[in-house]
Design an enzyme around this catalytic site. Structure first.
Site, short mmCIF file in Angstrom:
data_model
loop_
_atom_site.label_atom_id
_atom_site.label_comp_id
_atom_site.label_asym_id
_atom_site.label_seq_id
_atom_site.Cartn_x
_atom_site.Cartn_y
_atom_site.Cartn_z
N ASN A 175 0.80 -1.23 0.00
CA ASN A 175 0.00 0.00 0.00
C ASN A 175 0.83 1.27 0.00
O ASN A 175 0.31 2.37 0.21
CB ASN A 175 -0.96 0.00 1.20
CG ASN A 175 -1.84 -1.23 1.22
OD1 ASN A 175 -1.62 -2.14 2.02
ND2 ASN A 175 -2.79 -1.28 0.29
N ILE A 218 1.09 6.93 -0.16
CA ILE A 218 0.39 5.94 0.66
C ILE A 218 -1.05 5.79 0.20
O ILE A 218 -1.72 6.78 -0.09
CB ILE A 218 0.37 6.40 2.14
CG1 ILE A 218 1.79 6.63 2.65
CG2 ILE A 218 -0.37 5.39 3.01
CD1 ILE A 218 1.84 7.43 3.93
N CYS A 219 -1.52 4.55 0.14
CA CYS A 219 -2.94 4.31 -0.10
C CYS A 219 -3.58 3.86 1.21
O CYS A 219 -3.42 2.72 1.63
CB CYS A 219 -3.14 3.24 -1.17
SG CYS A 219 -4.86 2.90 -1.53
N LEU A 220 -4.25 4.79 1.86
CA LEU A 220 -4.90 4.45 3.13
C LEU A 220 -6.20 5.24 3.20
O LEU A 220 -6.20 6.46 3.01
CB LEU A 220 -3.98 4.80 4.31
CG LEU A 220 -4.54 4.53 5.71
CD1 LEU A 220 -4.76 3.04 5.92
CD2 LEU A 220 -3.61 5.07 6.79
N GLY A 243 -8.39 0.57 1.16
CA GLY A 243 -7.15 1.29 1.33
C GLY A 243 -6.33 0.90 2.52
O GLY A 243 -5.38 1.58 2.86
#
Ligand SMILES: [Zn+2]
Ligand SMILES: [Zn+2]
Lengths: 199, 189
Positions: free
Chosen positions: A83, A91-93, B14
């Site tokens: 991620n 960042i993929c959050l 995500g």
């Protein structure tokens, strides 16, 4: 107009600074300048993960509309994680995007990132190459992530075989980081990695 | 419980945020001033409002949050549904609220004033979200209740003799008559 973003960051600063996690050195926030809009975060790699014991530095930008919009966060420390982009540190959050809520703080963000290190979400990847490796060859993924953590985040556990392969390519005149990326991407097959660099 | 602690661990896309809630009791010092802090600006709440889920905010802060995400209006703390109409203003003693809060920008929603007696009298007659519902059997009674409610509600009834008063009396007579007809009709059929 007094900026609510700055006022809030100042309050949060005190909160993070006196929190338990800081006392245990698990998370940390520092000012980059006096503006309170550019910060440096630090998280410790969680135990029982390939990142264990590593120190990961984060670039944190506070938008003027904070806390109504999330801070912009990315890794400055290079990291191998489904991620997180191995190239840019993006960042993929979810909470840094549409799941952000105005009551969240820098502390929640840093703890969430720490949780993300412990529990990747390969189905919503930022780095497709890493995500595929994580799903298909999880052993190689773990070793690669540990190798990156020991080289870039001063994590204590090394992967000597991988270190050797990088050293080989380096001795042949290749850039160390490029060599590491190529090897990591090609499941540590030296020939494929070389082809990739030269192509 | 520190009020500043968001446990809003959104699962979903995500990446996992579980564990992010952390331990919430890590500010043992200071006898709970934080209880009355706004969950958004972390300062003492001014023009305080509280959501149905029990979370406290400054009205200007919450208003801005709702404006920021018009399509996804959730509580900034627990992500329960929330809207302008579903927050309750808090009036403390000596708060600035002798003034009309609507003079401020943005206006704070008004307190909800319900009449205590009416609730008990007609079961099956919902007050809740503004939608009246009554079952078949209770139909005429429900009707009565609405007509009476006209007079019991917020705006004080106009004094006798005014034109509006006359109209209302006329109206309630009409309603009463219609209701009677209903009863008669029910009896006949
Ligand atoms: Zn506030
Ligand atoms: Zn709530």
């Amino acid at each position: 107009m007094a900026n609510i973003a700055v006022a809030r960051i100042k309050r949060e600063f005190k909160e993070v600074v006196k929190s338990e996690e800081v006392a245990k050195c698990h998370i940390k926030v520092e000012l980059v300048d006096d503006s309170f809009t550019s910060l440096r975060g630090e998280i410790l790699g969680p135990p029982d993960t390939p990142y264990e014991g590593g120190t990961f530095i984060l670039d944190i930008r506070i938008p003027e509309t904070y806390p109504f919009n999330p801070p912009k966060v990315q890794f400055l420390t290079k990291i191998w994680h489904p991620n997180i982009s191995s190239v840019t540190g993006a960042i993929c959050l979810d909470i840094l995007k549409d799941q952000w809520a105005a009551a969240m703080t820098l502390r929640t963000v840093l703890l969430s990132l720490q949780a993300l290190l412990a529990a990747p979400e390969p189905d919503d990847p930022q780095d497709a190459v890493v995500a595929r490796q994580y799903k298909e060859t999880s052993d190689i993924f773990s070793q690669t992530a540990r190798h990156w953590a020991s080289n870039y985040a001063s994590a204590p556990h090394r992967e000597p075989v991988m270190d050797d392969k990088v050293a080989q390519l380096k001795n042949m005149g290749f850039d160390e980081h490029k060599a590491r990326v190529a090897l990591s991407t090609h499941n540590w097959d030296i020939e494929q990695a070389m082809e990739n660099i030269l192509s | 419980m520190s009020a500043t602690d968001s446990t809003a661990g959104a699962s979903g896309s995500g990446g996992s945020t579980q564990g992010a809630s952390g331990s919430s009791g890590d500010a043992p010092e200071q006898p709970d001033t934080s209880t009355y802090e706004c969950n958004i600006c972390l300062d003492t709440a001014r023009d305080a409002v509280i959501s149905h889920c029990g979370h406290l905010f400054c009205w200007p802060c919450l208003h801005q949050w709702l404006e920021t995400r018009p399509n996804r209006q959730v509580c900034p703390v627990c992500k329960a549904g929330i809207s302008k109409d579903k927050v309750i203003p808090l009036y403390g003693r000596g708060s600035t609220d002798q003034k009309d809060p609507r003079d401020k920008v943005p206006p704070r929603p008004q307190g909800l004033r319900t009449e205590p007696e009416n609730n008990a009298n007609f079961p099956g007659f919902g007050f809740g979200e503004g939608g009246f519902q009554f079952g078949i059997g209770a139909f005429p009674f429900g009707f009565f209740a609405t007509t009476f409610n006209f007079n019991n509600g917020r705006p004080p009834p106009p004094g006798p003799g005014t034109q509006q008063h006359g109209e209302e009396q006329f109206l309630s007579k009409v309603f009463l008559w219609v209701a009677m007809m209903c009863v008669v009709w029910l009896l006949i059929s």
